[in-house]
Design a protein around this motif. Structure first.
Motif, PDB file in Angstrom:
ATOM      1  N   TRP A 124      27.014   1.936  73.890  1.00  0.00           N
ATOM      2  CA  TRP A 124      26.934   1.485  72.498  1.00  0.00           C
ATOM      3  C   TRP A 124      25.511   1.424  71.948  1.00  0.00           C
ATOM      4  O   TRP A 124      25.299   1.557  70.748  1.00  0.00           O
ATOM      5  N   VAL A 132      36.665   5.468  69.828  1.00  0.00           N
ATOM      6  CA  VAL A 132      36.491   4.924  71.181  1.00  0.00           C
ATOM      7  C   VAL A 132      37.851   4.443  71.657  1.00  0.00           C
ATOM      8  O   VAL A 132      38.567   3.753  70.928  1.00  0.00           O
ATOM      9  N   THR A 185      36.098  -5.567  64.355  1.00  0.00           N
ATOM     10  CA  THR A 185      35.346  -4.814  65.366  1.00  0.00           C
ATOM     11  C   THR A 185      33.859  -4.804  65.058  1.00  0.00           C
ATOM     12  O   THR A 185      33.428  -4.966  63.912  1.00  0.00           O
ATOM     13  N   THR A 187      34.722   4.103  65.082  1.00  0.00           N
ATOM     14  CA  THR A 187      33.431   3.399  65.090  1.00  0.00           C
ATOM     15  C   THR A 187      32.657   3.723  63.800  1.00  0.00           C
ATOM     16  O   THR A 187      32.946   4.724  63.137  1.00  0.00           O
ATOM     17  N   GLU A 220      34.389   7.880  74.496  1.00  0.00           N
ATOM     18  CA  GLU A 220      34.050   8.082  73.080  1.00  0.00           C
ATOM     19  C   GLU A 220      34.130   9.572  72.755  1.00  0.00           C
ATOM     20  O   GLU A 220      33.638  10.405  73.519  1.00  0.00           O
ATOM     21  N   ASN A 243      29.775  -3.363  67.054  1.00  0.00           N
ATOM     22  CA  ASN A 243      29.101  -2.623  68.122  1.00  0.00           C
ATOM     23  C   ASN A 243      28.543  -3.654  69.096  1.00  0.00           C
ATOM     24  O   ASN A 243      27.553  -4.331  68.792  1.00  0.00           O
ATOM     25  N   ARG A 292      40.014   2.792  68.458  1.00  0.00           N
ATOM     26  CA  ARG A 292      39.339   2.335  67.232  1.00  0.00           C
ATOM     27  C   ARG A 292      38.373   3.400  66.731  1.00  0.00           C
ATOM     28  O   ARG A 292      37.877   4.222  67.512  1.00  0.00           O
TER      29      ARG A 292
END
Ligand code: FAD
Length: 432
Positions: free
Chosen positions: A9, A293, A175, A287, A254, A177, A285
């Protein structure tokens, strides 16, 4: 595809806080600088307590920087299953604790001004089969009775991709990071005056009645009280209660960036982050960098000493296969990177905090849903250590000095869970 040993991340901190050299005294020593340990140490420092924070690597290096980035009010086990074992009052107190954890994490982001792309968009526990959809309806009932703000939604109405039939939308959370979050919380912890020592593993913790002594490779900390926030690594210290946790390795993948119109085409118009209702969940999800991801599904039990590692290629292959099955319209989208981390699964599958001895408290709030919960529990434990009564949310997960039963989570059980999920996938494909 690149297999990464650190988090995918964000980068690592640019500098390292001085490792401990020699002996030092303090009021409270916190061992393990994840979200839980940082949050506890920060709160203690804010209250004027002289606090030392020991971290084996750099702050946030563990699960807190590596996770899928869901701020969720989920509690480890399935709500319907929990309802079979726990009475209504206990369920209500657990879901109150979990929702307050979400609010706590959101406030921490705002209070410390952490730039981590947080989106308060709710999370959908999504059904990929008719059986899962019926399960979601039953879960909605259990959650309503438990006072949770989750509601049942149909797939189209919730803007979910084709193949996701509907599910439970959590009324709170979203959500972020986690890598960026950790860098922000680390900076706030250091700025608050916590005496942070990175690259300083605690090797032994001894409670001699009058206080606690912690041995590290190049020095010793003497403190009035200690707090263990070592998550999956807990059982390497002999003072940690026996059977408190089982380490489980969890992997994430990812993709390359996906054009927004491709997401619209497959019906994922809401971009809602999703977790499936399998026995071992799958999560998907979008990003802020436009990638997808996804992860979990196939997890692996570990043994101490836990290695620094990358995801296993066969697990990554299985995750990618799952992604292609769930998103046939994105079959051409390429996976780019994979990483993972160690989760500490408590033997009850519930978040837990308690006392290892008279002067040593512990927290194990994770079980795969602990990003917000570990921080909230750390904060509440810090207030308790500084003299406050046991908060009602801490009381909801308080285990005191009781022993733990041996956990049933092991390599064979986890593999059986994966097999059962694939069998139910196959059955629902045949009955479509
Ligand atoms: C791949 C993955 C995906 C996940 N997804 C989610 C999600 O989307 N949402 C969610 O809510 N949760 C999720 N989780 C779980 C969540 O990340 C954890 O529950 C939470 O971060 C735990 O925080 P912690 O502070 O207790 O532990 P950690 O962040 O693991 O911190 C423990 C720290 O203790 C240090 N340490 C260990 N032993 C010692 C020692 N002897 N001396 C000094 N330091 C020591 C470690 O180096 C580590 O930094 C996920 C976890 C993983 C691995």
């Amino acid at each position: 595809m690149e297999l990464i040993q650190d988090t995918g991340w964000a980068g690592q901190p640019a500098t390292v806080e001085q490792p401990l050299r020699g002996d030092t005294d303090c009021e409270v020593v916190v061992i393990g600088g994840g979200g839980g340990g940082m949050s506890a140490a920060l709160r203690l420092a804010e209250q004027g307590v002289d606090v030392v924070l020991l971290e084996a690597k750099t702050l946030g290096w563990g699960a807190t920087s590596r996770n899928a980035g869901y701020i969720t009010n989920s509690i480890a086990a399935d709500p319907e299953l929990l309802g079979l074992f726990l009475d209504r009052e206990r369920l209500r107190s657990l879901y109150r604790y979990a929702e307050n954890s979400v609010h706590f994490a959101e406030k921490a982001i705002a209070r410390h001004g952490i730039d981590c792309g947080y989106r308060r968009e709710g999370i959908v526990m999504a059904a990929v089969s008719k059986g899962q959809l019926r399960h979601a309806r039953r879960n909605a009932k259990v959650l309503a009775e438990a006072g949770s703000s989750a509601t049942f939604v149909e797939g189209r109405e919730a803007g979910l991709p084709e193949g996701f039939l509907g599910g439970l939308r959590e009324g709170v959370g979203g959500t972020l990071n986690p890598g960026e979050f950790v860098l922000g919380l680390r900076a706030a912890t250091i700025a608050a005056g916590v005496r942070v020592h990175e690259c300083t593993p605690a090797l032994d913790v001894v409670d001699n009645g009058a206080g606690v002594t912690v041995e590290t490779p190049s020095g010793r900390v003497r403190a009035r009280k200690a707090l263990l926030t070592t998550n999956a690594y807990g059982t390497t210290l002999s003072i940690t209660p026996k059977h408190l946790s089982t380490p489980v390795w969890t992997s994430l993948v990812e993709t390359e960036p996906v054009a927004p119109e491709r997401l619209d085409e497959i019906g994922w118009t809401s971009r809602a982050p999703m977790v499936t209702l399998h026995m071992i969940i799958e999560n998907y999800r979008v990003t802020p960098r436009g990638t997808i991801v996804f992860g979990t599904r196939r997890v692996q039990a570990g043994r101490h000493p836990l290695p620094d590692r990358t995801p296993a290629p066969h697990v990554v292959d299985d995750l990618v296969r799952g992604f292609r099955e769930r998103f046939p319209g994105l079959r051409d989208i390429q996976p780019r990177r994979a990483w993972g981390g160690w989760i500490g699964m408590s033997s009850t599958w519930l978040p837990v905090a308690g006392a290892a001895s008279d002067n040593v408290l512990y927290s194990l709030a994770c079980n795969g849903h602990g990003f917000a919960q570990a921080q909230y529990v750390g904060h509440l434990l810090a207030e308790h250590l500084a003299g406050a009564q046991l908060d009602e949310d801490l009381a909801a997960i308080w285990h005191g000095r009781k022993r733990f039963r041996r956990s049933l989570v092991g390599g064979t059980a986890l593999y059986a869970g994966w097999l059962a999920d694939r069998a139910s996938d196959r059955l629902s494909a045949l009955t479509k």
